[in-house]
Design a protein around this motif. Structure first.
Motif, PDB file in Angstrom:
ATOM      1  N   GLN A  41      52.108  41.014  52.515  1.00  0.00           N
ATOM      2  CA  GLN A  41      51.176  41.394  53.580  1.00  0.00           C
ATOM      3  C   GLN A  41      49.782  41.623  53.002  1.00  0.00           C
ATOM      4  N   ILE A  42      48.796  40.917  53.592  1.00  0.00           N
ATOM      5  CA  ILE A  42      47.410  41.049  53.154  1.00  0.00           C
ATOM      6  C   ILE A  42      46.712  42.153  53.929  1.00  0.00           C
ATOM      7  N   TYR A  43      46.885  42.147  55.234  1.00  0.00           N
ATOM      8  CA  TYR A  43      46.307  43.222  56.046  1.00  0.00           C
ATOM      9  C   TYR A  43      47.118  43.336  57.348  1.00  0.00           C
ATOM     10  N   LYS A  44      46.942  44.464  58.030  1.00  0.00           N
ATOM     11  CA  LYS A  44      47.619  44.695  59.297  1.00  0.00           C
ATOM     12  C   LYS A  44      46.809  45.672  60.136  1.00  0.00           C
ATOM     13  N   THR A  45      46.512  45.278  61.378  1.00  0.00           N
ATOM     14  CA  THR A  45      45.831  46.142  62.343  1.00  0.00           C
ATOM     15  C   THR A  45      46.688  46.196  63.615  1.00  0.00           C
ATOM     16  N   ASP A  46      46.166  46.870  64.647  1.00  0.00           N
ATOM     17  CA  ASP A  46      46.919  46.962  65.900  1.00  0.00           C
ATOM     18  C   ASP A  46      47.046  45.602  66.590  1.00  0.00           C
ATOM     19  N   LEU A  47      46.095  44.702  66.319  1.00  0.00           N
ATOM     20  CA  LEU A  47      46.074  43.420  67.015  1.00  0.00           C
ATOM     21  C   LEU A  47      46.286  42.223  66.103  1.00  0.00           C
ATOM     22  N   SER A  48      46.321  42.443  64.829  1.00  0.00           N
ATOM     23  CA  SER A  48      46.424  41.286  63.935  1.00  0.00           C
ATOM     24  C   SER A  48      47.059  41.680  62.611  1.00  0.00           C
ATOM     25  N   GLU A  49      47.774  40.716  62.002  1.00  0.00           N
ATOM     26  CA  GLU A  49      48.346  40.913  60.673  1.00  0.00           C
ATOM     27  C   GLU A  49      48.476  39.543  59.988  1.00  0.00           C
ATOM     28  N   ARG A  50      48.380  39.585  58.648  1.00  0.00           N
ATOM     29  CA  ARG A  50      48.364  38.330  57.886  1.00  0.00           C
ATOM     30  C   ARG A  50      49.261  38.466  56.659  1.00  0.00           C
ATOM     31  N   TYR A  51      50.033  37.390  56.367  1.00  0.00           N
ATOM     32  CA  TYR A  51      50.937  37.366  55.226  1.00  0.00           C
ATOM     33  C   TYR A  51      50.672  36.089  54.422  1.00  0.00           C
ATOM     34  N   ILE A  52      50.930  36.201  53.093  1.00  0.00           N
ATOM     35  CA  ILE A  52      50.671  35.062  52.206  1.00  0.00           C
ATOM     36  C   ILE A  52      51.845  34.862  51.257  1.00  0.00           C
ATOM     37  N   TYR A  53      52.086  33.574  50.953  1.00  0.00           N
ATOM     38  CA  TYR A  53      53.116  33.205  49.964  1.00  0.00           C
ATOM     39  C   TYR A  53      52.444  32.375  48.886  1.00  0.00           C
ATOM     40  N   ASN A  54      52.594  32.815  47.637  1.00  0.00           N
ATOM     41  CA  ASN A  54      51.953  32.109  46.529  1.00  0.00           C
ATOM     42  C   ASN A  54      52.858  32.193  45.302  1.00  0.00           C
ATOM     43  N   GLU A  55      53.806  31.288  45.235  1.00  0.00           N
ATOM     44  CA  GLU A  55      54.763  31.265  44.126  1.00  0.00           C
ATOM     45  C   GLU A  55      55.067  29.812  43.762  1.00  0.00           C
ATOM     46  N   ASN A  56      55.271  29.596  42.450  1.00  0.00           N
ATOM     47  CA  ASN A  56      55.660  28.264  41.950  1.00  0.00           C
ATOM     48  C   ASN A  56      54.715  27.162  42.422  1.00  0.00           C
ATOM     49  N   GLY A  57      53.451  27.520  42.499  1.00  0.00           N
ATOM     50  CA  GLY A  57      52.456  26.523  42.878  1.00  0.00           C
ATOM     51  C   GLY A  57      52.408  26.231  44.353  1.00  0.00           C
ATOM     52  N   GLU A  58      53.199  26.924  45.132  1.00  0.00           N
ATOM     53  CA  GLU A  58      53.188  26.720  46.587  1.00  0.00           C
ATOM     54  C   GLU A  58      52.377  27.827  47.234  1.00  0.00           C
ATOM     55  N   TYR A  59      51.615  27.429  48.250  1.00  0.00           N
ATOM     56  CA  TYR A  59      50.744  28.384  48.930  1.00  0.00           C
ATOM     57  C   TYR A  59      50.949  28.206  50.443  1.00  0.00           C
ATOM     58  N   ALA A  60      51.195  29.348  51.163  1.00  0.00           N
ATOM     59  CA  ALA A  60      51.365  29.307  52.614  1.00  0.00           C
ATOM     60  C   ALA A  60      50.931  30.639  53.204  1.00  0.00           C
ATOM     61  N   THR A  61      50.441  30.593  54.445  1.00  0.00           N
ATOM     62  CA  THR A  61      50.010  31.822  55.134  1.00  0.00           C
ATOM     63  C   THR A  61      50.605  31.864  56.544  1.00  0.00           C
ATOM     64  N   ILE A  62      50.817  33.075  56.993  1.00  0.00           N
ATOM     65  CA  ILE A  62      51.264  33.319  58.392  1.00  0.00           C
ATOM     66  C   ILE A  62      50.354  34.392  58.974  1.00  0.00           C
ATOM     67  N   GLU A  63      49.714  34.055  60.079  1.00  0.00           N
ATOM     68  CA  GLU A  63      48.807  35.003  60.738  1.00  0.00           C
ATOM     69  C   GLU A  63      49.274  35.204  62.185  1.00  0.00           C
ATOM     70  N   ILE A  64      49.454  36.473  62.572  1.00  0.00           N
ATOM     71  CA  ILE A  64      49.938  36.819  63.920  1.00  0.00           C
ATOM     72  C   ILE A  64      48.857  37.623  64.627  1.00  0.00           C
ATOM     73  N   THR A  65      48.463  37.149  65.830  1.00  0.00           N
ATOM     74  CA  THR A  65      47.414  37.815  66.603  1.00  0.00           C
ATOM     75  C   THR A  65      47.963  38.201  67.973  1.00  0.00           C
ATOM     76  N   LYS A  66      47.662  39.437  68.360  1.00  0.00           N
ATOM     77  CA  LYS A  66      48.141  39.961  69.652  1.00  0.00           C
ATOM     78  C   LYS A  66      46.981  40.046  70.631  1.00  0.00           C
ATOM     79  N   TYR A  67      47.230  39.634  71.898  1.00  0.00           N
ATOM     80  CA  TYR A  67      46.222  39.687  72.964  1.00  0.00           C
ATOM     81  C   TYR A  67      46.763  40.609  74.067  1.00  0.00           C
ATOM     82  N   ILE A  68      46.006  41.656  74.396  1.00  0.00           N
ATOM     83  CA  ILE A  68      46.485  42.687  75.305  1.00  0.00           C
ATOM     84  C   ILE A  68      46.676  42.159  76.730  1.00  0.00           C
ATOM     85  N   ASN A  69      45.713  41.406  77.242  1.00  0.00           N
ATOM     86  CA  ASN A  69      45.774  40.948  78.626  1.00  0.00           C
ATOM     87  C   ASN A  69      45.487  39.454  78.698  1.00  0.00           C
TER      88      ASN A  69
END
Length: 401
Positions: free
Chosen positions: A292-320
């Motif tokens: 986990q790179i960061y996390k707020t009430d509306l957004s959070e971001r995760y990163i994978y960086n192993e064995n030369g592989e790089y990937a990210t997952i970003e989740i964003t929440k919209y209230i209305n």
């Protein structure tokens, strides 16, 4: 003399029966009958000697006449005319003429007339003007049309309440056949109404007579009018306030209260459902390899960086998200995806998601029933490896709870 209540023999000048303590003198005067000790002597000897002997006695002069005269005088209070013969045919005709108190109906085919015989004046007083029509009828159209409410009008409250309760039970467990069941029950009770009602009235009259041994016939008739379903003074049906109150409470208890409870349960279910919807949110299982790179009430971001592989997952929440027409529009207006770009629809754990790939990034979007929206942006390497497997595990874990 003989007691009219128990049949015990008493002294001629006795005023009270030595067996049952009934007032003999008042009972005799009630029927306007001058007693002669020899009137029924033959009948008493006849009954005592032969009632249980199993054989027919030798006929004596006036045997049948005395027996019928005794029955009629003590049962119905009016002396029939005398006959001069004692044949069996005359005995039968004698019974037909006088035993049923001048009844003009054929009693051999209807057992209810046996109950009415001798007490017709009491039945008329208790039932009212409808007595003759009820006596003749074989089918009650009033029962067919009005069901238990007609029984209630005739003061058969127990039948009425049980009837209503049965309909309510059928309606609760088998609502599809309630109308048919109601009609069939009404039809059956319409064919049985006369028998049920006459039997009901007979029991009421017998009870009144037992409670009114010291009253004259006219006084008993007045009590029948008061207790019965008809009031001569007003020529209207006489209701029973207590019975009406009981019926109203009963109907309220078996019909209205369950309805109120059902409505309350519906509101509670709706409230629970609304509360459940309001509290719905996105759930998932993030692989441990993603940091986990960061996390707020509306957004959070995760990163994978192993064995030369790089990937990210970003989740964003919209209230209305109520301003968006659908999930496709919601996804396009909140990402860099062109408006004319094709959007796929897929099911993940029984929830529909909108998904699209653009500029090397994979997007997933969903709008929950509470109008909360989520957009997931995934960036993964071109060469599929461990990161790709972990991302698929993450996508398959997406659920709403």
């Amino acid at each position: 003399m003989y007691c009219l209540r128990c049949g015990c023999k008493n002294d001629d000048n006795a005023t009270v029966c030595k067996n049952c303590n009934a007032n003999i003198q008042e009972s005799q005067s009630r029927y306007n009958y001058d007693y002669d000790r020899n009137d029924h002597h033959d009948q008493m000897i006849y009954s005592y000697k032969y009632s249980n002997s199993g054989k027919m006695p030798e006929k004596k002069e006036n045997d049948c006449e005395d027996q019928l005269d005794y029955r009629y005088r003590y049962s119905y209070g009016t002396n029939p005319p005398k006959t001069n013969t004692n044949t069996s045919d005359n005995q039968y005709n004698y019974s037909e003429r006088y035993l049923y108190a001048n009844t003009e109906y054929d009693t051999s085919s209807d057992s209810t007339n046996d109950l009415i015989a001798g007490d017709e004046k009491y039945f008329k007083a208790y039932i009212g003007p409808g007595f003759e029509s009820i006596r003749r009828q074989k089918f009650s159209f009033s029962t067919l049309l009005f069901g238990p409410f007609y029984f209630f009008k005739r003061q058969m409250f127990a039948y009425s309440l049980l009837w209503i309760f049965l309909i309510v039970v059928i309606n609760h467990y088998y609502p599809d056949i309630t109308e048919l069941a109601y009609f069939l029950i009404n039809l059956f009770m319409a064919t049985k109404f006369k028998k049920i009602y006459i039997s009901f009235v007979d029991k009421k009259i017998e009870k009144l007579k037992l409670q009114s041994l010291d009253l004259t016939t006219d006084e008993i008739i007045k009590k029948c009018e008061q207790k019965g379903s008809y009031n001569k003074k007003t020529s209207t049906n006489k209701g029973n306030p207590k019975a009406v109150a009981i019926l109203i409470i009963f109907i309220f208890a078996v019909a209205i209260i369950p309805t109120i409870i059902e409505v309350i349960d519906t509101f509670e279910d709706d409230y629970s459902y609304q509360e459940e919807i309001i509290n719905q949110k996105l759930k998932y299982d993030m692989p441990q390899e993603f940091e986990q790179i960061y996390k707020t009430d509306l957004s959070e971001r995760y990163i994978y960086n192993e064995n030369g592989e790089y990937a990210t997952i970003e989740i964003t929440k919209y209230i209305n998200t109520s301003s968006y027409y659908d999930t496709e529009e919601f996804l396009k207006y909140n990402t860099l995806i062109p408006l004319d770009h094709f959007i796929n629809k897929i099911l993940i754990n029984d929830n529909q998601w909108a998904t699209s790939e653009h500029s090397g990034k994979l997007y997933y979007a969903i709008i929950l029933p509470n109008k909360t929206g989520y957009i997931i942006k995934i960036e993964e390497p071109v060469v599929y490896g461990q990161a790709h497997i972990l991302i698929n595990e993450f996508i398959n874990s997406l659920r709403i709870a």
